[in-house]
Design a protein around this motif. Structure first.
Motif, short mmCIF file in Angstrom:
data_model
loop_
_atom_site.label_atom_id
_atom_site.label_comp_id
_atom_site.label_asym_id
_atom_site.label_seq_id
_atom_site.Cartn_x
_atom_site.Cartn_y
_atom_site.Cartn_z
N THR A 250 0.81 -1.28 -0.19
CA THR A 250 -0.05 0.10 0.07
C THR A 250 0.90 1.28 -0.17
O THR A 250 0.24 2.25 -0.16
N THR A 253 0.52 3.88 -3.06
CA THR A 253 -0.79 4.76 -2.82
C THR A 253 -0.80 5.60 -1.77
O THR A 253 -1.08 6.69 -2.04
N GLN A 257 -0.78 9.16 -2.90
CA GLN A 257 -1.95 9.64 -2.85
C GLN A 257 -3.04 9.19 -4.02
O GLN A 257 -3.95 9.96 -4.19
N SER A 258 -2.75 8.13 -4.75
CA SER A 258 -3.41 7.47 -5.81
C SER A 258 -2.90 6.33 -6.07
O SER A 258 -1.95 6.11 -6.56
N GLY A 259 -3.80 5.34 -6.04
CA GLY A 259 -3.39 4.04 -6.51
C GLY A 259 -2.99 3.84 -7.68
O GLY A 259 -1.66 3.48 -7.94
N GLY A 262 0.23 5.76 -8.35
CA GLY A 262 1.43 5.18 -7.45
C GLY A 262 2.06 3.82 -8.18
O GLY A 262 3.21 3.73 -8.34
N ASP A 346 -8.28 12.53 -7.68
CA ASP A 346 -7.55 12.34 -6.29
C ASP A 346 -7.14 13.83 -5.87
O ASP A 346 -7.32 14.29 -4.87
N TRP A 356 -8.48 10.62 5.60
CA TRP A 356 -8.36 9.42 4.68
C TRP A 356 -9.08 8.29 5.52
O TRP A 356 -8.80 8.34 6.61
#
Length: 483
Positions: A250, A253, A257-259, A262, A346, A356
């Motif tokens: 994780t 991400t 701040q974005s999957g 990232g 995002d 979050w």
């Protein structure tokens, strides 16, 4: 590791090389300043505001109780607020400026290590990451730590390439500043150590000694801070769990701040590292070693917090810039633009709230507006829970200032107590005796806010007051109680 890039990589020396940092700096500044005051301060920023609003003497008292590791940043923010005020944009402006400068320095470092095109693309990629906006719009030390991490690495490269005591002195100052704003960021020194000892043998033979000597002032300065912070770990990080292997998955991400963005950054960085070979040593280890060291420590003690590693993102961007530099500039810029487009949802979300997940907004501003519109002279306010990381009292204090009702249960405020939380009256019924109307602010959405208040405080309120009206707000509930 520090050998100059070839003319093929840079396109030859020239004016473009000298100004490669300008576009990333200006783009980052434009991005992070857009909507900088839109999201209301969240709980960590409220802690910053509370600490920075205190006198230096009170800050020293706070450092002796909790948050010693952040106290140098609070002292800086104290001076900043004295000049620029405590509006939301003013609170966040140091982070915005630090992130813009970081993008420029990233481009310069990339130019020194990998070539002008790679540096330019790395800086531009950093500018469009949602994480750059998130931490460039937060009144916390992470953006400053990222700036000093890149600056210290750039000064190290300069000292290894063209040795001189002035360059080593500059590096020593940058390392000390890095530790003062974020102790965890000192894990970057592991990568610096490898770079120093792996430098080509034609470098001056005393470079390891000079590097060690450059660290001595920082060690002497930071040792008391480290010891003090170590003793406060249980209070400061009591909410953190020990690390698990899945936490590593994780991380992209968390810091980007974005999957999707990232993942794109991670893929490009891996391609760049494969292309660079030995030249990937410094930027690659500047990403890997801090992550692995913090994760290893987090397996034993609760230290693993993804945002603590934001300072490694520019080095990942350097590797990604090296990958993009293998194609012509227009398609490379198209990939940077794609990263920006993929991150737009995002970017919009983080400008609505810093919490979050994004759905976990705590509407301090809305609660303050309700109280301001309905209060009368002599009203009191009560918070539940008081000792909470939501900082309900600080949220209303920030938005209401001197217009807030009397905090009737407080016996010792945060500054006098040397803490982030105030002390409350041991006999709530007696302290409430003179209040005919009480504004009750409780955490969470509550249909019956009185029932949510625990202990003697709740007993006193339920015995003497009835609920006149309830206002549910995201993350909290406001109720007006009458005797």
């Amino acid at each position: 590791m520090t050998g100059g890039p070839t003319n093929e990589a840079t396109g030859g020396p020239g004016r473009t090389d000298r100004v490669v940092w300008i576009a990333p700096t200006l783009l980052t500044l434009a991005v992070v300043l857009t909507g900088i005051g839109r999201a209301q301060p969240w709980r960590d920023e409220l802690a910053t505001w509370s600490a920075a609003s205190r006198s230096p003497v009170d800050l020293v008292r706070l450092a002796g109780t909790i948050d010693a590791a952040t106290s140098p940043y609070y002292l800086f923010m104290h001076a900043w607020l004295a000049v620029f005020g405590d509006s939301v944009p003013a609170l966040r402006l140091p982070a915005a400026l630090a992130m813009a400068a970081t993008a420029g320095l990233t481009a310069v470092l990339g130019q020194r290590l990998l070539g002008a095109r790679a540096g330019l693309l790395a800086g531009l990629l950093l500018a469009v990451l949602p994480g750059t906006s998130r931490y460039g719009q937060e009144a916390r030390p992470y953006a400053l730590a990222t700036f000093f991490a890149v600056l210290a690495t750039l000064l190290l490269v300069a000292a290894l390439t063209r040795p001189g005591w002035a360059r080593w002195a500059g590096y020593a100052v940058a390392v000390a500043a890095l530790g003062l704003v974020h102790l965890v960021a000192l894990t970057l020194l592991a990568a610096h150590a490898v770079a120093v000892f792996a430098a080509p043998r034609d470098r001056p033979p005393n470079r390891p000694l000079r590097w060690v000597l450059a660290l001595v002032p920082a060690a002497l300065l930071l040792a008391p801070l480290v010891l003090l912070a170590r003793g406060q770990r249980s209070r400061q990080l009591g909410w953190v769990d020990t690390a698990r292997l899945t936490d590593l998955t994780t991380l992209p991400t968390g810091v980007a701040q974005s999957g999707v963005v990232g993942g794109l950054l991670l893929g490009l960085a891996a391609l760049g590292a494969a292309r660079l070979g030995r030249r990937a040593l410094l930027p690659g280890l500047a990403v890997l070693l801090p992550v692995l060291l913090l994760f290893a420590a987090g397996l034993v003690v609760p230290l693993w917090v993804p945002r603590y590693l934001v300072f490694v993102v520019p080095f990942a961007c350097l590797l990604a810039g090296a990958a993009l530099a293998t194609v012509p500039l227009p398609p490379a810029l198209a990939v940077v633009a794609l990263a920006g487009l993929l991150g737009l949802p995002d970017q919009a979300a983080l400008r609505r709230t810093h919490e979050w997940p994004r759905s976990a907004t705590v509407d301090y501003r809305g609660a303050a507006r309700i109280v301001a519109d309905g209060q009368r002279p002599g009203d009191a306010v009560v918070y539940s829970p008081r000792e909470s990381w939501l900082f309900l009292d600080l949220g209303l204090a920030y938005h209401l200032g001197d217009r807030r009702p009397r905090d009737v249960l407080v016996t010792q405020d945060q500054a006098r107590r040397g803490d982030l939380w105030a002390a409350e009256c041991a006999r709530p019924a007696e302290c409430l005796a003179g209040a005919d109307r009480v504004w009750l602010v409780v955490a969470g959405r509550r249909d019956d806010p009185l029932a949510a208040v625990a202990g003697a405080k709740g007993d006193a309120l339920r015995a003497d007051y009835t609920v006149e009206r309830v206002w549910p707000r995201p993350g909290l509930t406001v109720a007006l109680l009458t005797r």
